[in-house]
Design an enzyme around this catalytic site. Sequence first.
Site, PDB file in Angstrom:
ATOM      1  N   PHE A 246       0.814  -1.222   0.000  1.00 38.62           N
ATOM      2  CA  PHE A 246       0.000   0.000   0.000  1.00 38.62           C
ATOM      3  C   PHE A 246       0.846   1.269   0.000  1.00 38.62           C
ATOM      4  O   PHE A 246       0.410   2.319   0.426  1.00 38.62           O
ATOM      5  CB  PHE A 246      -0.962   0.013   1.198  1.00 38.62           C
ATOM      6  N   ILE A 653      -9.865  -3.506 -19.198  1.00 38.60           N
ATOM      7  CA  ILE A 653      -9.755  -4.301 -17.970  1.00 38.60           C
ATOM      8  C   ILE A 653      -9.128  -5.641 -18.336  1.00 38.60           C
ATOM      9  O   ILE A 653      -9.723  -6.445 -19.065  1.00 38.60           O
ATOM     10  CB  ILE A 653     -11.141  -4.522 -17.319  1.00 38.60           C
ATOM     11  N   ASN A 655      -8.469  -8.272 -16.459  1.00 40.62           N
ATOM     12  CA  ASN A 655      -9.082  -9.441 -15.831  1.00 40.62           C
ATOM     13  C   ASN A 655     -10.187  -8.953 -14.889  1.00 40.62           C
ATOM     14  O   ASN A 655      -9.888  -8.380 -13.831  1.00 40.62           O
ATOM     15  CB  ASN A 655      -8.021 -10.234 -15.056  1.00 40.62           C
ATOM     16  N   PRO A 656     -11.452  -9.147 -15.229  1.00 40.83           N
ATOM     17  CA  PRO A 656     -12.535  -8.648 -14.364  1.00 40.83           C
ATOM     18  C   PRO A 656     -12.529  -9.231 -12.959  1.00 40.83           C
ATOM     19  O   PRO A 656     -12.985  -8.580 -12.018  1.00 40.83           O
ATOM     20  CB  PRO A 656     -13.803  -9.055 -15.127  1.00 40.83           C
ATOM     21  N   LYS A 725      -6.006   1.926 -17.940  1.00 35.49           N
ATOM     22  CA  LYS A 725      -5.937   3.140 -17.134  1.00 35.49           C
ATOM     23  C   LYS A 725      -5.401   2.895 -15.721  1.00 35.49           C
ATOM     24  O   LYS A 725      -4.934   3.820 -15.063  1.00 35.49           O
ATOM     25  CB  LYS A 725      -7.322   3.780 -17.040  1.00 35.49           C
ATOM     26  N   GLY A 728      -5.826   0.126  -9.280  1.00 31.65           N
ATOM     27  CA  GLY A 728      -5.474  -0.325  -7.938  1.00 31.65           C
ATOM     28  C   GLY A 728      -5.764   0.686  -6.854  1.00 31.65           C
ATOM     29  O   GLY A 728      -6.071   0.327  -5.717  1.00 31.65           O
ATOM     30  N   GLU A 729      -5.651   1.973  -7.179  1.00 32.43           N
ATOM     31  CA  GLU A 729      -5.883   3.024  -6.190  1.00 32.43           C
ATOM     32  C   GLU A 729      -7.175   3.787  -6.421  1.00 32.43           C
ATOM     33  O   GLU A 729      -7.515   4.683  -5.652  1.00 32.43           O
ATOM     34  CB  GLU A 729      -4.681   3.975  -6.192  1.00 32.43           C
TER      35      GLU A 729
END
Length: 763
Positions: A246, A653, A655-656, A725, A728-729
């Site tokens: 993180f 995307i 991997n959904p 795009k 992760g955040e």
Amino acid sequence: MTKAAPAPKANMGQPIPRYDAVAKVTGRAQYASDMPLRDPAYAFLVTSAIAKGRVDSFDLSEAQKVRGVVDIVTHENAERLEPAKFFSNGGYASTTNQPLRSSEIAEEGQIIAVVLADTYEAAREAAHRVKVSYTAATPTTSFHSAGTVAARAKGQLAMFEDDPKVGHFDKAFEEAEVKVSAEYETPPQHHNPMELFATSVAWNGDSLTIYEPSQFVYGLKNGVATQLGIDPDQVHVVNPYVGGAFGSKGSMTPRTAIMASISRRLRRPVKLVATRDQGFNVATYRAETRHRIELGARRDGKLTALRHEGWEISSRADAYCVGGTKTTTRLYDCPNVDSLVWIVRADRNTPGFMRSPPEVPYLFALESAMDELAYRLKMDPIELRRINDTMREPIGGKPYTSRSLMACFDEGAKAFGWAQRNRQPKAMSDGDWLIGYGCATTCYPTQVAPAAARVRLRRDGRVRVEIAGHEIGTGAYTVIAQAAAARLDVPVEKVTVLIGDSDLPPAPVAGGSNSTASTCSAVMMVCDQIKQRLFKALMPNESLSDKAKETVGVGQTPSSRAARSDQPLDREKAFDALGLSVIEEYGEWKPEGAPMDSFRAMHSGQVRMVGGPEFGDKIAYAFGADFVEVRVNRFTHEIRVPRVLGAFAAGHIMNPRTARSQLMGGLIWGVASALHEATELDERYARYVNDNLADYLVPVNADIPEVEVILLSEEDAQVNPAGIKGLGELGNVGTNAAVCNAIFHATGQRIRTLPVRLEKIEV
């Protein structure tokens, strides 16, 4: 397909299971402290009990009596390492306050000694017997303490170069028909990854191997080499899995070079696992922030003036700030904008990146103020955002590469049942429970950085991908395998991925939500090089025409490849023509707009990231909309969050399944940011009080029974070759504001200081 593995929509990959799933659930996945070392000395840290002052003396007599103690290292006998340069100013270190250099104490929990023993238990016992005499000074703790020093962030560090502004804010705000002026506060927060901060080191002659959880193995390799005064080629960092980070493992921490120097001194491997409470000081954290937001608008909701002023705590040693005004000033269409960011120095350890570093605190302030403005206007909060939506950011007039914000609000509102809410605060209830609905915008800059990859294709279709990326729990192995499989037209089961090793081709830091876009773009490019060789082997006298490129899918975005010819490349014939059974290619990829020194910087552990508001003549962001239902007991003031929903658009995307998991985790963390997480400080001693997982509150399953993620189909060919795009955040931005907005709707009480606890409720 299941809810956990949603069916892919247009411009989405398949929701295949995680590449590393079996290794993790069976225990085969090895983390830094799992790595076997021959006859290691175990290290235990002794940390300062004061935040400011100096060490007068050590009494080591009782510690040295513990059976198995090998050595005790203090500033009096430690090797003198080269100074570490702060990462924000072109170095590698998370802080320039390097321990064991002198008797001076600059922060509570500073490393002041390292005990080495044959067993962990002996090292721990001896460390607890080290007696230290101090001369203590009165520390400055936070905003409200005497002795803080505040200065504008602009000019103090390279990462924050400007305070965005445009137009004439003062005049526009004075003339505005409707105004909001409010102050907001967010608390300090600590990462608390499940994997503790560990470092294992071993020398083989003059070559060093480091096993450490890191979000940037090339940065760690080069940074430690600099401190030790050796060539980076003598340092090898191994890190196949990171058990959560993180942001806390993104820069070189002070402990690594110290452990390496001690190992060299002892001529013996050294293994350190810092304790949970030590992790609050030997790593970074999200600093507390304060904000003043001023909004001016016409009665129809159109913004005419926006000002955002922010204050952030940093250490005496380093000027660190996140400066989220670069996003908040560009989010909505407004002709008159002003901003200012201040760094406030205190006697604390240096803060650092924590998931969505600028956006989580700064959008909390803006999105809360937007909700206040909507109620002041008697307008639906979604409609207010629609009126101020824009395809050009106001500061420089740059167009967004794509912006699906209102599509996210529309999809999310429909699924959430937003239209069924009574707009009046305190108008919805269920027995003793007041019910509130809240929403907020989420966004995160789309960023990408140079990366390199090596790919090997065998005649039988087996593929090996090598890239020094990082598996921090987000699915890097999986999406890299999918990228190679799709590009080379082989089953994903035939792809082997090697990452997390500084001997592999360099990749950027796993931060800024750039990893998937950067690593996959590099892997795709190298796979294209292989396909070009195969094509030329079949047609040696022809150049790779546009039609041929379409046939083999070279240089195309995911959506355009989906529409290419179904004629497969005859791999067997191509290998026969080449007379080979294996083809291997290496390549270095640089995004458009990256500086000329990008490849040199990449190998030396420096990141040349581009994107977000600094993306040439465009601006690139991923967007989403968060919806929260809260229930507040009118008698006990308990706050419950029965459901959270987020709708997100983030380009291609990969991997959904993994995307949904990341976004779900982000939403949960966003709720935690609003109601749970806060590092408590003893103002007298600048000391973290709740430095454990018993007192540092995080949500559990019962806190949020229902979390729904909606993935919108979006295509953006401008951001990078993969059309990714990054998300992760994205998931934990704005959620804290949505929770507080829902609390206002339920209770009529506006709470502007996080976290919201029941004692703050006054209904």
